[in-house]
Enzyme design. Structure first.
Site: not given
Ligand code: IVH
Length: 679
Positions: A117, A119, A121, A233, A321, A415, A418, A433, A438
Site C-alpha cells: 500500500e 505510505k 504522508d 487502511y 521508503k 525595492c 526601482c 513595492c 517599478c
Molecule cells: S500501517 C500496524 N499503512 O506511516 C501497522 N501506516 O511511519 C501500522 N502510514 O504513523 C501502520 N500510510 O500512520 C500503515 N498504508 C499505511 C500507511 C501508514 C501511512 C503512516 C502511519 C504511521 C506512519 C509510520
C-alpha cells in the site's frame, strides 16, 4: 416552529440518502456521477428543510459538517489498543533481511502473501464508531493517548458520519475503531494555496503540514474551510467479526464507506511485494497525494499478530521508503523577485544539487517571515525538499553545520528593482513595492496585460516586455497603444515584419471584451473569474471606477479585501493617468448585456475544462460561450471540475478527468445542458 409532516420527513431522509450515496461515489469509489453543483443543490435543499424543521437535525446529517463552535483545548483520550508505528527499510536488501528475520520467528511466514500500500504522508487519525455512528476521532499522540479532535474530523466530507453508508446488508454492531491518514490531495493543496495567497494570507509549506495544522487547532470552522480528505487502511479493533486478511479488510472498509488507497496490490511472495513497491518509485509524482514510501504488510493478520511487536513497530509490516527527496546543500545567496502586484518574494540561490534525478539550483523561501522564523542565513547548509510538481523549497538550516561565518539576511527597505520605499500591508504577510512604475512590476504587468487570458496580444511575452521597459518605450500599459513601428524597430530582433505584426496585434486587442481588460489591468485579487463578474455587474469602466467598497462586496466572490484593493487601485493617480490614456486610445470596451446573460445563466456554478478540438468552435469561442451562459472555464482538471468538454483528439486531460471521476461531455450535450434539456 412548524413540525415536519410526513412528506418533509421523507424528503429529508431521501436527501440524506442521496447525499451520502454521492459522497460515497466521489470519495470512496472515485466515480462521481453528478456535478459538484448538483451535489451542492441537494445539500442546500436539505439545509433549508432542516432550518425549517430544526427538530429533524441529527448528528449524522451531512449538514453537520460545517464546523461547530471553537473549543478551549483538546481532551486527552486513551486509544482502545496501542496505535503502533512502522519499521523502515531503505532498499530491497533491507526488506529481504526483515523477511528472513520473521521467517525464523515463524515458519508459516515463508509461504505468506503480502499487501503493498502507499505510505501516505499525512496525519494519523483513529476513528471510533458506536453502533455505526461516528463518536470519537483522535490523533495518534504517543500511541497510547491521543487528542480528541472529533469536532474537526466531522467536517471532513470523506469521513462517513454513519456506517455502513449504504444499505448493503452489513451490520456494524458495537464498537469498531479504524485507522487512517488525514491528507490533502495535491491539486486541492495547490488550489488552496493559490486562494490563500490571493487573499494575502500565508500559504502552507506542504500538504502534510496543512492537514495536520488544520486538524490540530481549536476552531472546527477553520478545519471545514480546508480541503482535507481521508484514506483508511486498518481496523484497530472491532466488537463484531471483521476480516482477518489485510486485503479483505481494505475491501471491507471500502464497503462500509471509508475511502481507501487505490494503488494497492496483493502479492504472492516477498519478491513480488518488493517489485510492486519499487514499481511505484517512478510513478510517485503522478499520484494524487504525497507518499514517502510503500508499506509491505503480511496479508494474514492473525500471523501478523502472532509475530507481535518489536519496540513500537509491528513485526508483520515494514515501510520501504522512497529515495530521499530531501537533500542538503549550501545556500549561496537569497534573491528577490518582484511580482506583478509588487509583492516581493525571496528565493534561495543554491549550490546545484540533485534531488531524485533533477538538478535543483533555486528553491522557494516562501516569504520573509519564513526566513526569520527558521533562522535561515546566507552560507547555511540547508535542507531542500522537492515534492512532485510542487516547486522545491528550503525546509530549514542544518544547525549542526554552522561555522559562524553565515550571514543574517536583511529584509530590504527599498525595492531591489526601482529603489523606492516598500510597504508592509497590515494583516498580510507580504512586503510590497507600491510604485506602479517599478520596472520589475511594469514588465510583469505588461506580460500579464498581453497574456492569452487577458488582452491576448500575440508576440508580446516577457522578453519583449523587458526590452520595451528597459528601452524606455513604455511607462505604463497604456503606452502600448501609442507605439509605432519605428519604436519597435529599435528593439533587438525586430525587423519590419515582426514590428508591424505586433502593432497590428496591439491594435486588434482594442476589441477585447470588458472582462478581459479588467483582468488585464492586474488588480491584486482580480483574476479572470472576478473580472468577469465585475464586467457583468458594471458594464463599463466608467461605472466600475466609481464603485464603492460596500457595493462591490455585494457581488458574490468579492470580500472586503478585494473590494478595498479595487477601490484603492482606481484611486491611484498613476492608474487614473493610464486609464485616461487607454480611453483616449479607444481601449474602452463596454459589456453588451445580452439577454442570455441577464435572464439566464444556466451554467452558473459549473466549472469546465476543454480538451481536444471542438466541432466548428475555437477554444476561445467555446470559453466565451460557456462564460456567457454563466459557467467558468479553467485550464486543468481537478476534483472541483464539473465537466470535461471534449472534442476531436483530446489530450491527457481526458485521462485525468476519468481518474477523478469528472463526467465527460461533448459539445451537443453541453448545449442541451445549457438549454435545460438534459436535466
Ligand atoms: S500501517 C500496524 N499503512 O506511516 C501497522 N501506516 O511511519 C501500522 N502510514 O504513523 C501502520 N500510510 O500512520 C500503515 N498504508 C499505511 C500507511 C501508514 C501511512 C503512516 C502511519 C504511521 C506512519 C509510520
Amino acid at each position: 416552529m412548524p413540525i415536519a409532516d410526513k412528506r418533509a420527513r421523507e424528503r429529508i431522509e431521501e436527501l440524506r440518502r442521496l447525499i451520502n450515496y454521492h459522497n460515497y461515489r466521489y470519495h470512496v469509489l472515485d466515480a462521481q456521477i453528478i456535478s459538484d453543483y448538483e451535489y451542492d443543490q441537494l445539500l442546500r435543499e436539505l439545509q433549508q428543510l432542516e432550518n425549517k424543521y430544526p427538530e429533524m437535525i441529527s448528528p449524522d446529517s451531512p449538514t453537520q459538517r460545517v464546523g461547530g463552535e471553537p473549543v478551549e483545548r483538546f481532551v486527552r483520550v486513551a486509544h482502545p489498543a496501542p496505535i503502533l508505528s512502522l519499521g523502515n527499510a531503505f532498499n530491497a536488501g533491507e526488506v529481504n533481511a526483515w523477511f528472513d528475520r520473521i521467517c525464523k520467528l515463524n515458519p508459516r511466514v515463508k509461504d505468506a502473501k503480502f499487501v503493498v500500500e502507499p505510505k501516505l504522508d499525512g496525519l494519523t487519525v483513529v476513528l471510533q464508531y458506536e453502533n455505526g455512528l461516528f463518536t470519537l476521532g483522535a490523533t495518534r499522540g504517543d500511541g497510547e493517548f491521543g487528542e480528541d479532535i472529533t469536532a474537526n474530523l466531522r467536517t471532513i466530507r470523506a469521513l462517513p458520519l454513519r456506517i455502513p453508508v449504504n444499505e448493503n446488508g452489513i451490520d456494524v454492531l458495537g464498537r469498531i475503531v479504524i485507522r487512517g491518514e488525514a491528507i490533502i490531495f495535491r491539486d486541492d493543496f495547490v488550489a488552496m494555496n493559490d486562494s490563500l495567497e490571493a487573499q494575502g494570507k500565508r500559504p502552507y509549506v506542504n500538504p502534510r503540514n496543512a492537514a495536520s495544522g488544520a486538524l490540530r487547532q481549536l476552531d472546527p470552522k477553520l478545519t471545514a474551510s480546508r480541503p482535507i480528505s481521508l484514506i483508511c487502511y486498518a481496523i484497530i479493533s472491532a466488537d463484531g467479526g471483521v476480516p482477518r486478511k489485510q486485503w479483505d479488510a481494505l475491501h471491507y472498509l471500502k464497503k462500509l464507506g471509508f475511502p481507501t488507497a487505490k494503488d494497492i496490490s496483493l502479492c504472492q511472495d516477498v519478491r513480488q511485494a518488493i517489485s510492486a513497491a519499487e514499481a511505484m518509485v517512478p510513478k510517485r509524482d503522478t499520484l494524487p497525494y504525497e507518499v514517502d514510501g510503500m508499506v509491505i504488510k503480511l496479508n494474514d493478520l492473525n500471523l501478523a499478530d502472532e509475530l507481535g511487536v518489536a519496540g513500537k513497530d509491528p513485526r508483520g509490516a515494514i515501510a520501504l521508503k522512497f529515495p530521499a527527496q530531501v537533500v542538503t546543500t549550501v545556500l549561496e545567496d537569497i534573491g528577490i523577485n518582484v511580482g506583478r502586484t509588487g509583492i516581493l518574494t525571496p528565493y534561495a540561490i543554491l549550490q546545484p544539487v540533485e534531488v531524485a534525478g533533477v538538478t535543483v539550483r533555486k528553491a522557494t523561501l516562501h516569504n520573509f517571515d519564513y526566513i526569520a522564523d527558521k533562522d535561515i542565513r546566507i552560507g547555511d547548509r540547508v535542507m531542500v525538499k522537492r515534492a512532485g510538481d510542487v516547486i522545491p523549497y528550503v525546509i530549514g538550516p542544518v544547525m549542526e553545520a554552522r561555522s559562524g561565518m553565515e550571514q543574517l539576511f536583511r529584509v530590504p527597505d527599498r525595492c531591489p528593482s526601482c529603489g523606492e520605499a516598500l510597504e508592509r500591508i497590515p494583516s498580510e504577510v507580504g512586503i510590497y513595492c507600491v510604485n506602479s512604475a517599478c520596472p520589475s512590476q511594469l514588465i510583469r504587468n505588461l506580460e500579464h496585460f498581453a497574456s492569452r487570458t487577458a488582452m491576448d496580444i500575440e508576440g508580446l511575452g516577457i522578453k519583449v516586455a523587458e526590452m520595451m521597459v528597459s528601452g524606455d518605450l513604455i511607462h505604463d500599459v497604456a503606452d502600448l497603444y501609442y507605439l509605432c513601428i519605428e519604436d519597435l524597430l529599435k528593439l533587438e530582433g525586430f525587423a519590419e515584419k515582426r514590428a508591424s505584426n505586433l502593432i497590428q496585434a496591439i491594435e486588434d486587442s482594442k476589441n477585447q471584451p470588458l472582462a478581459r481588460l479588467i483582468n488585464a489591468l492586474g488588480i491584486r485579487g482580480v483574476g479572470e473569474a472576478v473580472a468577469a463578474d465585475l464586467a457583468h455587474h458594471y458594464g463599463d469602466l466608467d461605472t466600475l471606477q466609481i464603485a464603492r467598497i460596500g457595493e462591490l462586496e455585494q457581488i458574490e466572490g468579492i470580500g472586503p479585501n478585494i473590494a478595498t484593493t479595487i477601490v484603492d487601485w482606481f484611486a491611484q493617480p498613476r492608474n487614473q493617468y493610464a486609464l485616461n490614456k487607454l480611453y483616449k486610445a479607444g481601449v474602452w470596451p463596454a459589456e453588451t448585456v445580452s439577454s442570455i446573460k441577464e435572464a439566464n445563466r444556466p451554467l452558473e456554478g459549473m466549472t469546465f475544462v476543454i480538451s481536444g478540438t471542438l466541432p466548428g468552435l475555437s477554444r476561445d469561442e467555446a470559453k466565451e460561450w460557456i462564460e456567457n451562459h454563466g459557467g467558468k472555464v479553467t485550464g486543468s482538471v481537478s476534483r472541483r471540475t464539473t465537466y470535461l468538454l471534449f472534442g476531436e483528439s483530446p489530450g491527457s486531460k481526458l485521462q485525468k478527468a476519468r481518474d477523478y471521476g469528472v463526467p465527460l461531455i461533448d459539445l451537443d450535450t453541453l448545449k442541451n445542458l445549457a438549454s435545460g434539456e438534459d436535466k
